[in-house]
Each structure stands twice: as C-alpha cells, then as structure tokens.
Design an enzyme around this catalytic site. Structure first.
Site, PDB file in Angstrom:
ATOM      1  N   LYS A  32      -7.332 -23.231   1.143  1.00 12.09           N
ATOM      2  CA  LYS A  32      -8.042 -24.038   0.147  1.00 12.09           C
ATOM      3  C   LYS A  32      -7.090 -24.814  -0.756  1.00 12.09           C
ATOM      4  CE  LYS A  32      -8.940 -20.148  -2.928  1.00 12.09           C
ATOM      5  NZ  LYS A  32      -7.736 -20.223  -3.758  1.00 12.09           N
ATOM      6  N   ARG A  44     -14.710 -17.716  -9.445  1.00 16.30           N
ATOM      7  CA  ARG A  44     -14.476 -16.606  -8.527  1.00 16.30           C
ATOM      8  C   ARG A  44     -15.447 -15.460  -8.757  1.00 16.30           C
ATOM      9  NH1 ARG A  44      -8.819 -17.837  -7.552  1.00 16.30           N
ATOM     10  NH2 ARG A  44      -7.903 -16.563  -5.916  1.00 16.30           N
ATOM     11  N   ARG A  48       3.241 -17.825   4.050  1.00 16.71           N
ATOM     12  CA  ARG A  48       3.120 -18.916   3.070  1.00 16.71           C
ATOM     13  C   ARG A  48       4.353 -19.011   2.160  1.00 16.71           C
ATOM     14  NH1 ARG A  48      -2.244 -19.457  -0.222  1.00 16.71           N
ATOM     15  NH2 ARG A  48      -1.952 -17.279  -0.778  1.00 16.71           N
ATOM     16  N   ARG A  57       5.092 -16.105  -2.765  1.00 21.94           N
ATOM     17  CA  ARG A  57       4.386 -15.677  -3.980  1.00 21.94           C
ATOM     18  C   ARG A  57       4.457 -14.164  -4.104  1.00 21.94           C
ATOM     19  NH1 ARG A  57      -1.395 -18.651  -4.167  1.00 21.94           N
ATOM     20  NH2 ARG A  57      -1.932 -16.542  -4.795  1.00 21.94           N
ATOM     21  N   ARG A  59      -6.722  -8.710  -2.794  1.00 17.98           N
ATOM     22  CA  ARG A  59      -7.292 -10.036  -3.059  1.00 17.98           C
ATOM     23  C   ARG A  59      -8.441 -10.332  -2.099  1.00 17.98           C
ATOM     24  NH1 ARG A  59      -2.170 -13.102  -2.325  1.00 17.98           N
ATOM     25  NH2 ARG A  59      -3.377 -15.003  -2.562  1.00 17.98           N
TER      26      ARG A  59
HETATM   27  P1  AMP Z   1      -4.977 -18.273  -6.246  1.00 15.52           P
HETATM   28  O1  AMP Z   1      -3.740 -19.095  -6.354  1.00 15.52           O
HETATM   29  O2  AMP Z   1      -6.235 -19.087  -6.390  1.00 15.52           O
HETATM   30  O3  AMP Z   1      -5.005 -17.386  -5.027  1.00 15.52           O
HETATM   31  O4  AMP Z   1      -4.967 -17.275  -7.521  1.00 15.52           O
HETATM   32  C1  AMP Z   1      -3.928 -16.322  -7.670  1.00 15.52           C
HETATM   33  C2  AMP Z   1      -4.382 -15.209  -8.609  1.00 15.52           C
HETATM   34  O5  AMP Z   1      -4.691 -15.761  -9.897  1.00 15.52           O
HETATM   35  C3  AMP Z   1      -5.661 -14.470  -8.201  1.00 15.52           C
HETATM   36  O6  AMP Z   1      -5.413 -13.443  -7.262  1.00 15.52           O
HETATM   37  C4  AMP Z   1      -6.125 -13.939  -9.549  1.00 15.52           C
HETATM   38  O7  AMP Z   1      -5.355 -12.825  -9.966  1.00 15.52           O
HETATM   39  C5  AMP Z   1      -5.799 -15.098 -10.484  1.00 15.52           C
HETATM   40  N1  AMP Z   1      -6.915 -16.060 -10.596  1.00 15.52           N
HETATM   41  C6  AMP Z   1      -6.913 -17.387 -10.224  1.00 15.52           C
HETATM   42  N2  AMP Z   1      -8.096 -17.952 -10.470  1.00 15.52           N
HETATM   43  C7  AMP Z   1      -8.878 -16.985 -11.010  1.00 15.52           C
HETATM   44  C8  AMP Z   1     -10.235 -16.942 -11.458  1.00 15.52           C
HETATM   45  N3  AMP Z   1     -11.023 -18.028 -11.409  1.00 15.52           N
HETATM   46  N4  AMP Z   1     -10.697 -15.757 -11.936  1.00 15.52           N
HETATM   47  C9  AMP Z   1      -9.909 -14.676 -12.012  1.00 15.52           C
HETATM   48  N5  AMP Z   1      -8.654 -14.630 -11.595  1.00 15.52           N
HETATM   49  C10 AMP Z   1      -8.117 -15.773 -11.094  1.00 15.52           C
END
Ligand code: AMP
Length: 216
Positions: free
Chosen positions: A16, A91, A130, A163, A174
């Site tokens: 995404k 989320r 990644r 990451r 996750r």
């Molecule tokens: P992502 O890069 O979108 O995979 O986000 C990495 C991490 O950031 C996630 O595993 C969460 O810990 C946190 N995170 C990002 N967006 C949100 C959200 N909308 N709600 C809660 N945690 C978030």
C-alpha cells in the site's frame, strides 16, 4: 476524474505504501502516510515519537486519540484541501468514524476506499525483503524493486535500511492487528458502499494498473 479523497487499506506489506506513492503522483494529491509521520516523529525525538517508538517496534497500534489528532491536523493543511490519499489510516473503526466526520465536515464529497488484497503468506515474504530510505522514506524491495545502486536511495542518495518492525515477530503481531482491528474498517466502508477491492498480488506495475482502473 472523480474527486480524489482516497483511502488505501492493506495489510502490512501489501504494497500500500508503494502504490499510494504512485497514485499520489498520478493524481497530484498528497500521500499521507501515518506510518511515515510517526517514523519522522521517532527520528526527531519529539514527545509523540517517544510515545510511539516502543509501540511501533512491538507491532501494536498507537492509541486512537493520538492518531486522530495527527490526521486532523494534517488534513487541515492547504495541500490536502483538494484531495489526498491516506495510507495507514484509518486502522480501527473508531478512527474511521472520526475520519468520516472530518471529511463530511469539509463538505467536499465522499471518500473512496480501496482494499488492496494480498494473501498472508505473500505478505511475510515481502515484508522481510523490504528496505526503506532513511531520509526520504522511499520504499524498495531486495527481491523485485531494487535500487540502481545497492543500499542507496535512487531519489536522494541516502542509505537504505530495514524497518525495525519488519522483523518476523513484529510482522506477525502487525498482521494480527490488521485482521482484528482493520478488517472491521473494510466492513465499515463496504456497508457504506464506498469500498472497492483490488488484487494486490503481482508485480508493482500490474497492481498499479489495476488501481488506476478502479479509481478512474
Ligand atoms: P505502517 O507504516 O502503516 O505499516 O505503520 C507502522 C506502524 O505505525 C504500525 O504498525 C503502528 O504501530 C503505527 N501506526 C501507523 N498508522 C497507525 C494508525 N492509523 N493507528 C495506529 N497505529 C498506527
């Protein structure tokens, strides 16, 4: 072109982030990634960053009230007035309900929501290969989206890193969070007739073509 207030929902590693970057360039709207905003906060050692860092590293979700505050501020910025693509938000159903109200309040028409669907077994493989630019956040993959020079960002020349939450234990958590907390968001938008599902399996260009066709 229909108006561009898009939400791209997908499991971690569904692609995404990569696809949202491309859609944003295509539609000339800002790519708003809450994961990127949080990673910036962690890097700058802000109060938000200090709170979010251990939660993110464990693979859990950052509390809704913090996230709703962040997105509320970001959508107030002038560049987001004409549209946006959201990546990583909402989320949870609570976040979705707050967002729906924010967007309704703007009076600019409805959101459109895309679920980028990828099977779990593909996800784990993708996530562990990644790599991310340590400076500009561009995304690469050691299997199929390699940079021109190994370990170096094509865009800005900074070093590529994995990451900290892409280790296998955090990936599993996750994925669990996605199934338990974010799939209900997919259902929330399905019931409002705002949802489209796009097959996220396959090469990046092919997935982008599917997305283009579904957004047009
Ligand atoms: P992502 O890069 O979108 O995979 O986000 C990495 C991490 O950031 C996630 O595993 C969460 O810990 C946190 N995170 C990002 N967006 C949100 C959200 N909308 N709600 C809660 N945690 C978030």
């Amino acid at each position: 072109m229909a108006q561009s207030k898009l939400i791209l929902i997908g499991a971690p590693g569904s692609g995404k982030g990569t696809q949202a970057q491309r859609v944003a360039e295509w539609l000339h709207v800002p790519h708003i990634s809450t994961g990127d905003i949080l990673r910036e906060a962690v890097k700058s050692r802000s109060e938000l960053g200090k709170k979010a860092e251990p939660i993110m590293a464990s693979g859990a979700l950052v509390p809704d009230d913090l996230m709703v505050g962040i997105i509320g501020e970001r959508l107030e910025q002038p560049d987001a007035k004409g549209g946006f693509i959201l990546d990583g938000f909402p989320r949870t159903v609570h976040q979705a309900e707050k967002l729906d109200r924010l967007v309704e309040g703007n009076g600019n028409g409805a959101l459109r929501v895309i679920h980028l669907l990828v099977p779990d077994e593909v996800i784990v493989r993708r996530v562990t290969s990644r790599r991310l630019c340590s400076k500009c956040g561009a995304i690469y993959n050691t299997e199929h989206s390699r940079p021109k020079v190994e370990g170096v960002c094509d865009r800005c020349g900074a070093a590529l890193v994995a990451r900290p939450d892409d280790v296998e234990s955090a990936v599993k958590k996750r994925l669990d969070a996605f199934h338990q907390q974010t799939m209900p968001v997919v259902e929330h938008y399905r019931s409002k007739n705002l949802l489209k599902v796009v097959d996220g399996n396959g090469p990046v260009d092919q997935v982008f073509e599917r997305l283009e066709a579904s957004i047009r």
